[in-house]
Structures are given as C-alpha cells and as structure tokens.
Design a protein around this motif. Structure first.
Motif, PDB file in Angstrom:
ATOM      1  N   MET A  66       9.463  -1.345   0.674  1.00 23.69           N
ATOM      2  CA  MET A  66       9.582  -0.257   0.077  1.00 23.69           C
ATOM      3  C   MET A  66       8.806   0.891   0.635  1.00 23.69           C
ATOM      4  SD  MET A  66      10.796  -0.579  -3.511  1.00 23.69           S
ATOM      5  CE  MET A  66      10.622   0.543  -4.397  1.00 23.69           C
ATOM      6  N   ILE A  67       9.409   2.024   0.248  1.00 18.94           N
ATOM      7  CA  ILE A  67       9.192   3.686   0.848  1.00 18.94           C
ATOM      8  C   ILE A  67       8.143   3.612  -0.420  1.00 18.94           C
ATOM      9  CG2 ILE A  67       9.657   5.585   1.921  1.00 18.94           C
ATOM     10  CD1 ILE A  67      12.887   4.177   1.941  1.00 18.94           C
TER      11      ILE A  67
ATOM     12  N   GLU B 277       3.548  -6.838  12.081  1.00 17.66           N
ATOM     13  CA  GLU B 277       3.350  -8.861  11.605  1.00 17.66           C
ATOM     14  C   GLU B 277       3.520  -9.311  12.795  1.00 17.66           C
ATOM     15  OE1 GLU B 277       5.303 -10.527   8.176  1.00 17.66           O
ATOM     16  OE2 GLU B 277       6.741  -9.729   9.564  1.00 17.66           O
TER      17      GLU B 277
ATOM     18  N   ARG C  23      -0.847 -10.086   9.740  1.00 13.21           N
ATOM     19  CA  ARG C  23      -0.220  -9.010   9.427  1.00 13.21           C
ATOM     20  C   ARG C  23      -1.469  -7.868   9.757  1.00 13.21           C
ATOM     21  NH1 ARG C  23       5.009  -7.435   5.712  1.00 13.21           N
ATOM     22  NH2 ARG C  23       3.832  -5.571   5.120  1.00 13.21           N
TER      23      ARG C  23
ATOM     24  N   GLU D 173      -2.261  -4.486   8.312  1.00 11.15           N
ATOM     25  CA  GLU D 173      -1.969  -2.965   7.191  1.00 11.15           C
ATOM     26  C   GLU D 173      -2.003  -1.438   8.407  1.00 11.15           C
ATOM     27  OE1 GLU D 173       0.657  -3.754   5.067  1.00 11.15           O
ATOM     28  OE2 GLU D 173       0.353  -5.907   5.473  1.00 11.15           O
TER      29      GLU D 173
ATOM     30  N   GLU E 294       7.291  -1.644   5.959  1.00 14.30           N
ATOM     31  CA  GLU E 294       8.329  -1.614   5.293  1.00 14.30           C
ATOM     32  C   GLU E 294       9.460  -0.355   6.229  1.00 14.30           C
ATOM     33  OE1 GLU E 294       5.775  -2.784   3.890  1.00 14.30           O
ATOM     34  OE2 GLU E 294       6.435  -4.633   4.253  1.00 14.30           O
ATOM     35  N   TRP E 295       8.156   0.525   6.409  1.00 10.72           N
ATOM     36  CA  TRP E 295       9.054   2.299   6.496  1.00 10.72           C
ATOM     37  C   TRP E 295       9.029   2.022   8.119  1.00 10.72           C
ATOM     38  CZ3 TRP E 295       4.871   7.226   4.671  1.00 10.72           C
ATOM     39  CH2 TRP E 295       6.134   7.816   5.074  1.00 10.72           C
TER      40      TRP E 295
ATOM     41  N   ARG F  26       9.911  -0.205   8.768  1.00 11.18           N
ATOM     42  CA  ARG F  26      11.265  -1.306   9.645  1.00 11.18           C
ATOM     43  C   ARG F  26      12.258   0.022   9.301  1.00 11.18           C
ATOM     44  NH1 ARG F  26       8.853  -7.196   7.996  1.00 11.18           N
ATOM     45  NH2 ARG F  26       8.037  -6.940  10.352  1.00 11.18           N
ATOM     46  N   GLN F  27      12.447   0.622   8.122  1.00 12.56           N
ATOM     47  CA  GLN F  27      13.955   1.514   7.679  1.00 12.56           C
ATOM     48  C   GLN F  27      14.250   2.232   8.320  1.00 12.56           C
ATOM     49  OE1 GLN F  27      12.746   4.411   5.065  1.00 12.56           O
ATOM     50  NE2 GLN F  27      15.007   3.347   3.369  1.00 12.56           N
TER      51      GLN F  27
ATOM     52  N   SER G 248      15.671   1.230  11.496  1.00 11.84           N
ATOM     53  CA  SER G 248      17.167   0.799  10.628  1.00 11.84           C
ATOM     54  C   SER G 248      17.905   2.448  10.862  1.00 11.84           C
ATOM     55  CB  SER G 248      17.227   0.200   9.187  1.00 11.84           C
ATOM     56  OG  SER G 248      16.974   1.149   8.999  1.00 11.84           O
TER      57      SER G 248
END
Lengths: 448, 451
Positions: free
Chosen positions: B1-2, B38, B44, B46, B52-53, B55-56, B59
C-alpha cells in the motif's frame, strides 16, 4: 582615450558604410561625432548604464564586459578610464570594426561564461553582466562564475518576468524549451525579480541591491564587500569555525563549501539581514542564522567564490557592532601544507602542555562531539582578551573561548572547542597571539 | 500500500507550505534508514520510504525484468535499494553518491552485492572514468542540484539507452490543468523546501519534461505523477521504424552547422545542426516538429525548431546529442510514419588534415570564362582537400580579400572537387592572385582578372 588619426577619409567613409550595412544593435559614436545608428539609441544605452552606480572616473580599474556584443558598454568603460576586457561567445565582426574605428585598446576574447575561470580571465573591480543571464542554460553556475571573477562589484541586467513591484514574492523561474521567449531560440530562463535577487545572493555576493526594473529588465548591483562603516557596539565572539557539512577544517574553492561560525553575542533577533561575515576580505551573506543556546548563534554562509589557495582571515560583525575576533582558515591547502604554517614567531610565549579539555589527559584529546582542548602556557600579557588568542590546530585557528589568570608558576589555561568532524590522528598544536605563533607540539586526537 | 496523501493543505503562504511539505528529517533520525529492505532471510528494515513504495516505483520503470548484460548507474544511491534491486535482476551496477552512507556498505555486505560505489558529485561523473551505461537512474536528485539542466545534460551523455528521472515537482495535483503554459521552476534560497538546506530548484511537471527533452534525449515520457513527485522516462532512441510506413520519407535537401554552415561540429560546445527538407504533400500541410525523427550517430535527437523557408522547403534544427562520438556520424531523418531518408554524414571533432592543395580551371561561375571573373562568382577545381572540408574551413582569396565559399562538390575521378565562391561587391578588382586555403595550407596562386 585617443582617437586614431583618421586621415584617409575615403577609407573611413567606406568603413562607416560597412558598419551601417552590418546591422547594429548598439549605436556607436565615432570620434568625429558621427553616430553609427543601432537598434538601441545612444540615449537608451546611456539610460541602461545610468541604472547602475558606476563612477565617472574609472582610472586604474579593471572592467570585464560579459556578452559585449557590439561593444558600447566596453567602449564607455574605457572612455571613463578603465582597462577593459570584453568577452563574447562568438566573434562579432561589428565589435572588431568599432574597436578599430575608435582606436580602442579594449581586449577581446571568446569565452563561455559558464566555463570561464578567474585563472583564465583574471579578476575585475567591476563586472558587467548585461542581457546575458536569460540566454544561459545554467544561470546559477554563471552567477557563481561572475561572483568569482569580480573583486568589488558585479552589475547584472536581466530579463525578468514581472515589473519588480514584489521583490519578496516566492522566487520562480520560467523555462523556455525552444522559442517561447520573443521567438528566439537562445533564451532559456526567465526569473521573476525575486528569483533573480535570490540567485545573485546565493552566488556568494555580500549584498545584492535591486536598482530598478524597467520594461521587464531588472538592474541589480551585487557587491562583494560590506559597507566600510564599522560600528562600535560590543563585538560578537567567534567560538568555533568549521565546514558546515563535513564539520572539519577542510575548505575548497572548487567545491560548493559552506562555512559555519559558532558565535557568542548578546544581541537578540539576529538574522541573515543583520549578521555580516567576512572571509578573505570578501563579505558574504549568511544563508542561515540560528540561535544555538543562550547568547549562542550558528551562522552559516557560502565560502565566498574567488579565494586563492592559502590562508584567509574570517571575522564577522552584527548590527552596529565592532568586528569579532579574527580566525584564520585554510583554503585548498593540504594537511602537510597547513602544518608548515608560516605565522610570524611569537616572542616569549611557551607551551607547557596540551590536554583534553574535560579529562585533562595530557597530549591525548578526545575528538568528536563536544570535544575541547586545554593548553597551559606562559608568557601571555597580563590583561589579554581571549579574542586575541587562539590554539592553532594544523595551522587553523581554534579561537580561545576562555583564558585563565596566571597560576602560582605563571601559567595560564587556554580553552578552545574542536569541530566534531576533525578526524583522529596526530596533529600539531601551536599557540597564537594576534596572529604570531609559537612552535607547535604534537597532540594525539583519539576517537570517542 | 502506498501511504495515502495527506489531506489538502490549508491555504497558507506558499513558502510556509514548501518548508514543511516533506520534512522527514525527524523520521529519518528515528528510523536510521531512508530505504526499506527485505533480506533473503525475511528480516525487514523499515526506512522512511516504505518497501511497497519502492517496489511500486520500480514496477513503473519501463525496463525488462531481466537486466543481464546491462550496465546500470544509480546516481544518488543513498542506502542503495535501487542499486541492489537492479543487481538482483542481473545488471552490473555502479552506485554514486556525494555522501558515503554506512547503511549502503552494511547492506552491500549483507546482500553479498558486488555493486561498485563511487563517492562523487554528479558533475564529477563525466571525468571519473566510469564509462557509459545502458540505464541511468536519477531518483530524488534533480531538485538538489544548483545546476539542474547541467545535471540532466550529464545524465544524457552517460546514458546510451534510457534514463529514469524522478523528482519533486511543484504541481503534482494540477499539472494537467496547465499544459501548454510556460513551465516554471521554484528556487529555494535556503531551507525553503522541506526545511532542508540542500534543495535548490522545484520544477513543474512541464518544466521537468522540457528540461529532459532539451538536455538531449530523443523521447521523454511521463510515467507517473504523484502529489509531489513525477517519474519520467527519457529515451535516447526513437521507437522502431514503422514496418508499413504510411508516407514517403523526407526529401533531404541539405544539412549544416547553424554557426558555421559547414559539416564539422565541436562536441565541447552546445552545437546545432540545421536540416532542409521537403515533406510529401499530404504531410506538408500539417507537419509539426513532433513528427520529426532525427538520428545522429547512434542517438535520436528531437527537433528544437521547425520553420518553413521562402522556397517552400522546411528547415528543422536539432541539437547534436550529448555523448555523440568523435569521427564521422551518419545523420538520418524520417517522419513518425515514414522510413528514413538516405543518410548523410557530419564530422565531430575531426581534425583537418591537409598535405598540399592544387587549384585548376579558375573561371567565372556563370559564364565559365577562364581566368576572368565577371559575374562576381568564381568557380574552380581543387585537389588535396580533406574528406571533412566544408564551406567554413575552406577559404578562397582574391588578393587579400576573402571570398565567401558557397559550394564544395564531391571529388571527381581525378580527385579534384568543384569549389564555388562569391566576391564581396566592395572587394578590389583588377589582376589579382587567386588561391584556396584549408587547414593552414595554401594553394599556389593563380592570376585572375576580376572585373
């Protein structure tokens, strides 16, 4: 300036016709009183130069005219007695013809202002930077170069997007990818007046003064020095000087280095507008002034452009105060060069010992955060003010923050702060009084 | 989730807003990491930027999943997540940052990475001997540069295929509303952006795109715009030639350096080539510079200017792409929907090498009367001119007066080239010696009568 003796009127006639045919931007007044009419009239050109505080007599001054074009400003500066270098990004035949006809001695060179250096061109009392900035892709870089090339004042005239009535507006610059500005391809940026002033300040000048904005042309005088008048109020004291980022004593004119002064002053509400640092004789506007503790202030400023490799004195004043103590720092000297520091010898001073300022361990001083150093020495004059005394660590001054009275055997304790970024290792420490220094002793700086 | 964007800011002074906009210094201090990680064992870390950001963002990059054989340069690598991700996908990675973050080295060891790290300022990279890269990442760096345009020109010169540029932007939520307006950059004199001192320029999305195009990339494509950042792909090549072209290629009429009108270029300067051509009738009426596809050497170049000449032909101007190699380069032009026209050549940084020059058959350019110039135009045949001679570096003289060289032909079977030149109407007339000069060598003089 002596006009060349023009005897062959036929030749001159032809040259003038050539000039007219070439299509001039600047008008040029010939020694005969004839005027080669350009797009800009003599009146307009005189009005442009009148926006700036340039004395009528420039005898003994060096002037650089960047983007000289047909050369009117160069020839006008020469007429006032200056030695002039004109540069442009391409050879302009009209400049050369006008120079010939005027019998002018103006030196002419082709140079790109984004790549020019003081090593190539020298330094100038007055730099004219008229109508060039918005033609440049890298305006900040050019302004830094202009600052580097000027030793006294740079006069900047640039297109701006507004009428100058809000010089404090948020600074914004338009970007012209192709021919958006006046249909010409070689215009790249259009700052608003506020942005132009901010960029001039950022380039490293002490003072930046908006003279006028006329028909989207801003006229800005950029000074390398503070006004000469010095106040008499209680001086601030410099407690420590360090590189703002690395927090050590490394300074380079080639890097975009910033200097941090840790300062003691009882003044309130200090800001970038009322603190006046000076390094190597150049004034420089603080980028930040923060309260750090009770009567303590942190003042950050850019290392002023144009400092040659060597030792430079730094000091500052606030509001109407007198100057602070003077602190010596090195620009572009290696540690080895700094250790061969060449202050005049201090007669009668003798170092007894150097210790950590907190543990008093002898010749072993802890480096890092909150580090300080104490020295015991003999020979300081009775009522010496701390501001006259410093400990020189590899040649760079650690200003004395406290000097004790003499103890039973005549030794005085001198305390100084260490910038936290000074790396551990063996250093040379000398005692300096009014700039004269003792022989240095070895001290081990050890990691925390 | 962003993380969802914060609620719209209340109307405050723009500078107050910018100062507080994204000040993550406290969070960075608490977490100790900017990037999140990770590890292979599931551990992990942080950081300020959620995994997630990251990775997005990855992508969204228009690059294949497999980067075997690719060289990737990550400028402003910080803790190194993007460097290590590129390496994980098979790339040979060089990370550059102006600060040596211990986190980077710790993570490089923990991941067993072989990425190379260099402590450099962006402006130092071209002279650091790193070579060129298929892909250059410039993530979160641009607004930290005092010379953003210079930075992008350097990035363009380092990339052979693609640069991915991510930057803070000032108009994330509204950028579509003012397309077509003149783009702007905000300037931050001190701590005006995010409370941090090392932020200098904040571009609008339009300015970011325009700066990237003007830096020399062939194509610039905005991949994503978030509230206060934009992601832009900058390609050094055009899309492939169409397999079934719908129009004829341009008819190339001429090609010249806009400063000298010659065919020689200096790579150390910002130089432009003008190209004259005709377009097929159906395209001619609606031609725009966006439809032009110029390729110089191995790189595409966008048209910076297009105008119709008095003759009805088009004149387009292109910048010599950064990183174009020294020597002869082919120049090829096509339309978006056509194949390429036959190539021409330009010379980059090629020295002029001349041994000796010979001139024969000087004549009037119009009447061909030998040894007499009656119309103000001279023509002659010259041997010994180098391959990269042009109208700028070949000079003709009648007595002391220079003539304007207007044409140089291809060498004939005997090695002589036709050279045409025009007399200055004011130049002296009479019996005068005619000669040709090139590369510091002068031909023997030939007596000519100028009338």
């Amino acid at each position: 300036m002596e006009a060349r003796n023009l005897t062959d009127t036929q030749d001159v006639r032809k040259l003038i016709e050539d000039l007219q045919r070439l299509g001039w931007y600047h008008s040029i007044e010939l020694p005969t009183g004839e005027v080669v009419q350009g797009i800009q009239t003599l009146q307009q050109l005189r009005h442009r130069i009148a926006q700036f505080p340039i004395p009528p007599d420039l005898a003994g001054k060096r002037v650089l005219d960047i983007g000289a074009w047909d050369g009117w400003f160069s020839f006008e500066m020469e007429r006032r007695g200056a030695r002039v270098l004109a540069i442009d990004n391409a050879r302009r035949t009209r400049f050369l013809k006008a120079r010939e006809l005027l019998g002018s001695q103006v030196d002419y060179r082709i140079a790109d202002i984004c790549r020019a250096t003081a090593r190539d061109l020298g330094r100038f009392d007055i730099v004219l930077f008229f109508g060039v900035l918005y033609h440049l892709k890298h305006p900040m870089r050019a302004l830094e170069t202009v600052c580097d090339l000027s030793s006294d004042v740079a006069l900047v005239e640039s297109y701006v997007t507004d009428d100058g009535s809000h010089p404090d507006a948020p600074p914004v610059m338009e970007f012209y990818e192709t021919t958006e500005l006046t249909g010409q391809f070689d215009n790249w940026v259009g700052p608003n007046t506020s942005c132009l002033l901010a960029m001039c300040r950022t380039a490293g000048f002490a003072r930046v003064e908006l003279r006028s904005v006329i028909a989207n042309r801003a006229h800005v005088a950029c000074y390398r020095k503070w006004p000469a008048a010095v106040g008499t109020g209680p001086p601030p004291g410099i407690l420590c000087v360090e590189n703002s980022v690395s927090r050590d004593h490394e300074f380079s004119a080639a890097a975009d280095d910033y200097v941090s002064f840790w300062v003691r002053s009882a003044e309130r509400d200090l800001s970038a507008a009322n603190v006046f640092p000076e390094i190597g004789g150049y004034g420089v506007r603080p980028s930040e002034v923060h309260p750090s503790s009770d009567e303590g202030w942190l003042v950050n400023c850019k290392l002023p452009p144009g400092l040659d490799p060597g030792w430079h004195n730094a000091r500052l004043r606030v509001r109407d105060s007198a100057f602070s103590n003077t602190v010596r720092l090195a620009v572009d000297l290696t540690v080895e060069q700094r250790r061969r520091s060449a202050g005049p010898p201090a007669e009668g001073l003798r170092i007894r010992s150097v210790t950590d300022g907190r543990t008093f361990a002898e010749s072993r001083v802890r480096a890092g955060d909150d580090a300080c150093m104490s020295m015991w020495a003999a020979g300081l004059p009775g009522a010496v003010a701390a501001g006259r005394v410093s400990l020189r660590l590899d040649g760079t001054d650690l200003p004395a923050i406290w000097v004790s009275d003499a103890d039973a055997v005549g030794l005085r304790q001198i305390n100084a702060l260490l910038p936290p970024g000074i790396p551990p290792g063996t250093v040379k420490v000398a005692l300096a009084l009014d700039g004269a220094e003792t022989a240095a002793v070895d001290v081990d700086l050890v990691g925390a | 989730m962003i993380p969802p964007p914060p609620a719209a800011a209340p109307p405050v002074d723009l500078r107050e807003l910018r100062r507080r906009q994204n000040d993550f210094s406290r969070e960075l201090l608490e977490k100790g990491w900017f990037h999140s990680f990770e590890l292979p064992d599931g551990t992990r870390i942080e950081g300020v930027m959620p995994l997630e950001w990251q990775r997005q963002r990855w992508s969204r990059f228009p690059i294949p999943a497999d980067l075997q054989g690719k060289r990737v340069l990550d400028i402003g690598a910080w803790d190194g997540w993007f460097s290590f991700e590129a390496e994980r996908r098979g790339a040979a990675v060089t990370s550059v940052d102006c600060v040596e973050f211990p986190n980077y080295f710790q993570m490089r060891e923990r991941l067993g990475s072989r990425a190379e790290f260099r402590n450099l300022d962006l402006y130092e990279i071209p002279t650091a001997g790193l070579g060129r890269f298929d892909i250059v990442l410039l993530l979160g760096v641009l607004y930290h540069l005092k010379y953003p345009f210079l930075g992008l020109e350097i990035v363009c010169g380092l990339a052979t295929e693609l640069a991915i540029v991510e930057s803070f932007v000032i108009d994330g939520p509204t950028w579509r509303d003012h397309r077509g307006e003149i783009p702007t950059l905000e300037f931050y004199e001190t701590t005006d952006l995010n409370g941090q001192f090392d932020n200098w320029f904040g571009p609008s999305v339009g300015a970011l795109e325009g700066l990237c195009r003007a830096a020399g990339f062939a194509r610039v494509e905005t991949l994503a715009v978030d509230r206060d950042s934009a992601l832009v792909a900058c390609y050094r090549h055009w899309e492939a030639e169409p397999e079934s072209p719908v129009c004829d290629p341009p008819e190339l009429l001429g090609l010249a350096n806009v400063n000298t009108y010659g065919i020689n270029f200096n790579s150390r300067r910002d130089q432009y080539v003008a190209c004259w051509f005709r377009a097929p009738a159906d395209l001619d009426a609606r031609l725009s510079k966006e439809q032009l596809r110029m390729q110089i050497g191995r790189f595409g170049a966008p048209a910076v200017h297009l105008q119709r000449e008095g003759t009805g032909a088009w004149r387009a101007t292109f910048r010599i792409p950064p990183g174009t190699e020294a020597g002869w380069n082919t120049v090829r032009l096509r339309f978006a929907e056509s194949r390429f026209a036959p190539p021409r050549r330009i010379a980059i940084d090629l020295p002029l090498q001349v041994q000796s020059l010979a001139v024969k058959d000087v004549a009037d350019g119009n009447t061909w009367t030998p040894r007499r110039i009656q119309s103000g135009h001279a023509t002659c045949w010259v041997a010994g001119l180098p391959e990269n001679c042009d109208c700028h570096n070949v000079r003709a003289f009648l007595g002391a007066a220079p003539l304007a060289v207007t044409f140089i032909g291809e060498p004939g079977g005997d090695g002589f080239r036709q050279v045409n030149a025009a007399l200055n109407p004011q130049a002296p007339r009479g019996d005068l010696p005619f000669r040709i000069e090139c590369g510091g060598v002068a031909s023997p003089s030939i007596p000519v009568r100028a009338e």
